[in-house]
Scaffold this motif. Structure first.
Motif, PDB file in Angstrom:
ATOM      1  N   SER A  73       0.824  -1.205   0.000  1.00 24.84           N
ATOM      2  CA  SER A  73       0.000   0.000   0.000  1.00 24.84           C
ATOM      3  C   SER A  73       0.858   1.256   0.000  1.00 24.84           C
ATOM      4  N   LEU A  74       1.930   1.255   0.815  1.00 22.90           N
ATOM      5  CA  LEU A  74       2.804   2.418   0.889  1.00 22.90           C
ATOM      6  C   LEU A  74       3.575   2.594  -0.418  1.00 22.90           C
ATOM      7  N   MET A  75       4.006   1.494  -1.011  1.00 25.62           N
ATOM      8  CA  MET A  75       4.702   1.560  -2.301  1.00 25.62           C
ATOM      9  C   MET A  75       3.823   2.196  -3.369  1.00 25.62           C
ATOM     10  N   GLU A  76       2.574   1.776  -3.422  1.00 25.32           N
ATOM     11  CA  GLU A  76       1.661   2.314  -4.421  1.00 25.32           C
ATOM     12  C   GLU A  76       1.372   3.784  -4.169  1.00 25.32           C
ATOM     13  N   SER A  77       1.259   4.155  -2.905  1.00 24.69           N
ATOM     14  CA  SER A  77       1.014   5.557  -2.561  1.00 24.69           C
ATOM     15  C   SER A  77       2.162   6.442  -3.028  1.00 24.69           C
ATOM     16  N   ILE A  78       3.396   5.980  -2.830  1.00 26.36           N
ATOM     17  CA  ILE A  78       4.567   6.760  -3.254  1.00 26.36           C
ATOM     18  C   ILE A  78       4.713   6.726  -4.768  1.00 26.36           C
ATOM     19  N   ARG A  79       4.469   5.560  -5.355  1.00 26.41           N
ATOM     20  CA  ARG A  79       4.586   5.422  -6.807  1.00 26.41           C
ATOM     21  C   ARG A  79       3.612   6.353  -7.541  1.00 26.41           C
ATOM     22  N   SER A  80       2.426   6.529  -6.986  1.00 25.60           N
ATOM     23  CA  SER A  80       1.402   7.352  -7.633  1.00 25.60           C
ATOM     24  C   SER A  80       1.379   8.791  -7.102  1.00 25.60           C
ATOM     25  N   TYR A  81       2.358   9.142  -6.290  1.00 27.39           N
ATOM     26  CA  TYR A  81       2.398  10.481  -5.689  1.00 27.39           C
ATOM     27  C   TYR A  81       2.404  11.583  -6.750  1.00 27.39           C
ATOM     28  N   LYS A  82       1.642  12.636  -6.479  1.00 25.09           N
ATOM     29  CA  LYS A  82       1.657  13.843  -7.305  1.00 25.09           C
ATOM     30  C   LYS A  82       1.869  15.036  -6.395  1.00 25.09           C
ATOM     31  N   THR A  83       2.620  16.002  -6.879  1.00 26.40           N
ATOM     32  CA  THR A  83       2.837  17.211  -6.091  1.00 26.40           C
ATOM     33  C   THR A  83       1.536  18.001  -6.016  1.00 26.40           C
ATOM     34  N   THR A  84       1.520  18.971  -5.118  1.00 30.89           N
ATOM     35  CA  THR A  84       0.302  19.760  -4.907  1.00 30.89           C
ATOM     36  C   THR A  84       0.180  20.930  -5.866  1.00 30.89           C
ATOM     37  N   CYS A  85       1.051  21.023  -6.847  1.00 27.72           N
ATOM     38  CA  CYS A  85       0.959  22.160  -7.782  1.00 27.72           C
ATOM     39  C   CYS A  85       1.465  21.773  -9.165  1.00 27.72           C
ATOM     40  N   ASP A  86       1.027  22.529 -10.153  1.00 25.33           N
ATOM     41  CA  ASP A  86       1.418  22.275 -11.532  1.00 25.33           C
ATOM     42  C   ASP A  86       2.788  22.868 -11.853  1.00 25.33           C
ATOM     43  N   SER A  87       3.206  23.891 -11.098  1.00 24.19           N
ATOM     44  CA  SER A  87       4.479  24.557 -11.371  1.00 24.19           C
ATOM     45  C   SER A  87       5.677  23.675 -11.080  1.00 24.19           C
ATOM     46  N   ALA A  88       5.479  22.678 -10.227  1.00 20.96           N
ATOM     47  CA  ALA A  88       6.562  21.751  -9.883  1.00 20.96           C
ATOM     48  C   ALA A  88       6.025  20.333 -10.017  1.00 20.96           C
ATOM     49  N   PRO A  89       6.099  19.738 -11.207  1.00 18.20           N
ATOM     50  CA  PRO A  89       5.518  18.411 -11.430  1.00 18.20           C
ATOM     51  C   PRO A  89       6.202  17.287 -10.675  1.00 18.20           C
ATOM     52  N   ALA A  90       7.420  17.518 -10.187  1.00 21.75           N
ATOM     53  CA  ALA A  90       8.132  16.489  -9.429  1.00 21.75           C
ATOM     54  C   ALA A  90       8.747  17.100  -8.176  1.00 21.75           C
ATOM     55  N   ALA A  91       8.733  16.338  -7.103  1.00 22.44           N
ATOM     56  CA  ALA A  91       9.368  16.772  -5.859  1.00 22.44           C
ATOM     57  C   ALA A  91      10.876  16.687  -6.039  1.00 22.44           C
ATOM     58  N   ARG A  92      11.568  17.775  -5.754  1.00 22.99           N
ATOM     59  CA  ARG A  92      13.035  17.806  -5.873  1.00 22.99           C
ATOM     60  C   ARG A  92      13.624  17.843  -4.470  1.00 22.99           C
ATOM     61  N   VAL A  93      14.363  16.809  -4.122  1.00 24.58           N
ATOM     62  CA  VAL A  93      14.882  16.633  -2.771  1.00 24.58           C
ATOM     63  C   VAL A  93      16.400  16.580  -2.810  1.00 24.58           C
ATOM     64  N   LEU A  94      17.048  17.357  -1.941  1.00 29.32           N
ATOM     65  CA  LEU A  94      18.513  17.390  -1.868  1.00 29.32           C
ATOM     66  C   LEU A  94      18.994  16.676  -0.619  1.00 29.32           C
ATOM     67  N   LEU A  95      19.952  15.765  -0.800  1.00 32.83           N
ATOM     68  CA  LEU A  95      20.552  15.052   0.326  1.00 32.83           C
ATOM     69  C   LEU A  95      21.871  15.722   0.704  1.00 32.83           C
ATOM     70  N   ILE A  96      22.010  16.042   1.983  1.00 34.60           N
ATOM     71  CA  ILE A  96      23.222  16.666   2.512  1.00 34.60           C
ATOM     72  C   ILE A  96      23.712  15.851   3.697  1.00 34.60           C
ATOM     73  N   GLY A  97      25.008  15.642   3.779  1.00 40.55           N
ATOM     74  CA  GLY A  97      25.529  14.915   4.931  1.00 40.55           C
ATOM     75  C   GLY A  97      27.025  14.730   4.857  1.00 40.55           C
ATOM     76  N   PRO A  98      27.632  14.285   5.946  1.00 45.41           N
ATOM     77  CA  PRO A  98      29.079  14.048   5.974  1.00 45.41           C
ATOM     78  C   PRO A  98      29.497  12.969   4.984  1.00 45.41           C
ATOM     79  N   VAL A  99      30.764  12.970   4.661  1.00 44.32           N
ATOM     80  CA  VAL A  99      31.323  11.934   3.799  1.00 44.32           C
ATOM     81  C   VAL A  99      31.086  10.567   4.436  1.00 44.32           C
ATOM     82  N   GLY A 100      30.568   9.616   3.655  1.00 44.57           N
ATOM     83  CA  GLY A 100      30.379   8.262   4.134  1.00 44.57           C
ATOM     84  C   GLY A 100      29.115   8.017   4.927  1.00 44.57           C
ATOM     85  N   ALA A 101      28.242   9.023   5.020  1.00 46.31           N
ATOM     86  CA  ALA A 101      27.019   8.848   5.809  1.00 46.31           C
ATOM     87  C   ALA A 101      26.001   7.953   5.118  1.00 46.31           C
ATOM     88  N   GLY A 102      26.088   7.840   3.796  1.00 47.26           N
ATOM     89  CA  GLY A 102      25.175   6.940   3.079  1.00 47.26           C
ATOM     90  C   GLY A 102      24.176   7.634   2.185  1.00 47.26           C
TER      91      GLY A 102
END
Length: 349
Positions: A73-102
């Motif tokens: 159920s959670l997989m399908e929810s994420i797979r079918s996710y849509k953003t709340t606006c038309d100006s940004a059709p995809a969620a853009r996420v930045l990962l920040i962290g120390p070297v080697g954190a994963g």
């Protein structure tokens, strides 16, 4: 912050120039761990005090449905996710962290869940070197964004989620605070190689002068390693606090992913469904909250795929829960944007 002129030479992590850092937090009382945004710790702060502390709690302190049905159920929810606006059709996420954190491992791991097999989508170092405390060389050198896909069979099944990776914190010659904020604001082109001596400016090749909402970062995810929490330097802690303050000033929400949780609790290593009963994991999360100046409610534990060839349901569930957590904060950010046009099928929060 203006990007037309390069920052002074000292404008780098560990020596942030005119970034107006917040004063260093007071040292916590030796008898108790610090509070994080009103969430006091109930975990003893050191080994001597934890001698009588139960290794496991009888009841989990967060509820997770570990069934295959809940995972699907959670997989399908994420797979079918849509953003709340038309100006940004995809969620853009930045990962920040120390070297080697994963960070790169997290990207590959979440893609593995949807592919149905373990894949190395983002180039990664070996699992042994990534878990070595004090590793200083980041495998990722450039800004690289990864479009996630809902399955490996259909290459056209793009999910509305893009995860961006870049050089890890702690490099002596690479990422600066200036460049990090430029990435979040959408000015930095894909594939840009970071260098402390060549900061991102308006003359940088590919520089995006007027980024659209779709090109900006909608959520920042701090990635930190559970077994290394107590080993991060005061300089790194100060860097995290300054980043949190300045990113918050941009109106971008932040969450955290705590990796390698299996390394701080042997029982969790053998059975990840016990993760929210483990006092060791909870202690690591409270310590991560203090490190990042972030409430524990914004932090989720995961175990990335590093050595395995086959998927593991409990590991998948933690990764999916982390993605769902991130997307909730993406939606909060997008709903706060004055320039967006809400989708007709999206109700107000």
């Amino acid at each position: 912050m203006a990007f037309g002129k390069p920052p002074p030479p000292s404008f780098q992590f560990g020596s942030l120039g005119n970034a107006s850092p917040s004063p260093a937090p007071a040292e916590p009382d030796s008898k108790a761990l610090p509070e994080t945004d009103g969430e006091p710790s109930t975990v003893p702060p050191n080994a001597s005090q934890s001698a009588s502390w139960p290794t496991f709690q009888e009841s989990p302190w967060r509820q997770v449905d570990w069934s295959e049905e809940a995972k699907a159920s959670l997989m399908e929810s994420i797979r079918s996710y849509k953003t709340t606006c038309d100006s940004a059709p995809a969620a853009r996420v930045l990962l920040i962290g120390p070297v080697g954190a994963g960070k790169s491992s997290f990207i590959s791991s979440v893609q593995s869940v949807f592919y149905g097999r373990v894949v190395n989508r983002a180039m990664m170092r070996s699992s042994s070197s990534s878990s070595t405390i004090g590793s200083s060389a980041s495998f990722t050198k450039k800004l690289q964004s990864y479009q996630l896909y809902g399955s490996r069979e259909r290459v056209d099944e793009r999910m509305a989620l893009v995860l961006s990776d870049m050089v890890g914190l702690g490099e002596t010659n690479g990422l600066t605070l200036h460049d990090t904020l430029a990435v979040i604001k959408g000015h930095v082109p894909q594939g840009h190689t970071f260098s402390a001596c060549c900061p991102v400016v308006s003359d940088t090749a590919g520089y995006v002068k007027e980024p659209s909402l779709a090109e900006k970062v909608h959520c920042v995810v701090f990635v930190v390693s559970a077994p290394e929490i107590s080993s991060y330097s005061d300089t790194m802690k100060s860097t995290f606090h300054q980043l949190r303050e300045l990113i918050s000033a941009l109106g971008v929400h932040q969450v955290a992913v705590l990796t390698h949780v299996d390394k701080v609790c042997p029982k969790t290593a053998s059975d990840l469904s016990q993760v929210y009963k483990s006092s060791s994991v909870k202690q690591a999360m409270v310590q991560a909250g203090a490190l990042l100046n972030m409430p524990v409610s914004s932090i989720v534990p995961v175990k990335n795929y590093c050595e395995e060839l086959e998927l593991e349901p409990h590991k998948d569930m933690l990764l999916l829960t982390a993605l769902d957590h991130i997307l909730q904060y993406v939606d909060l950010h997008l709903r706060d944007q004055p320039e967006i046009h809400q989708r007709a099928d999206c109700s107000s929060p």
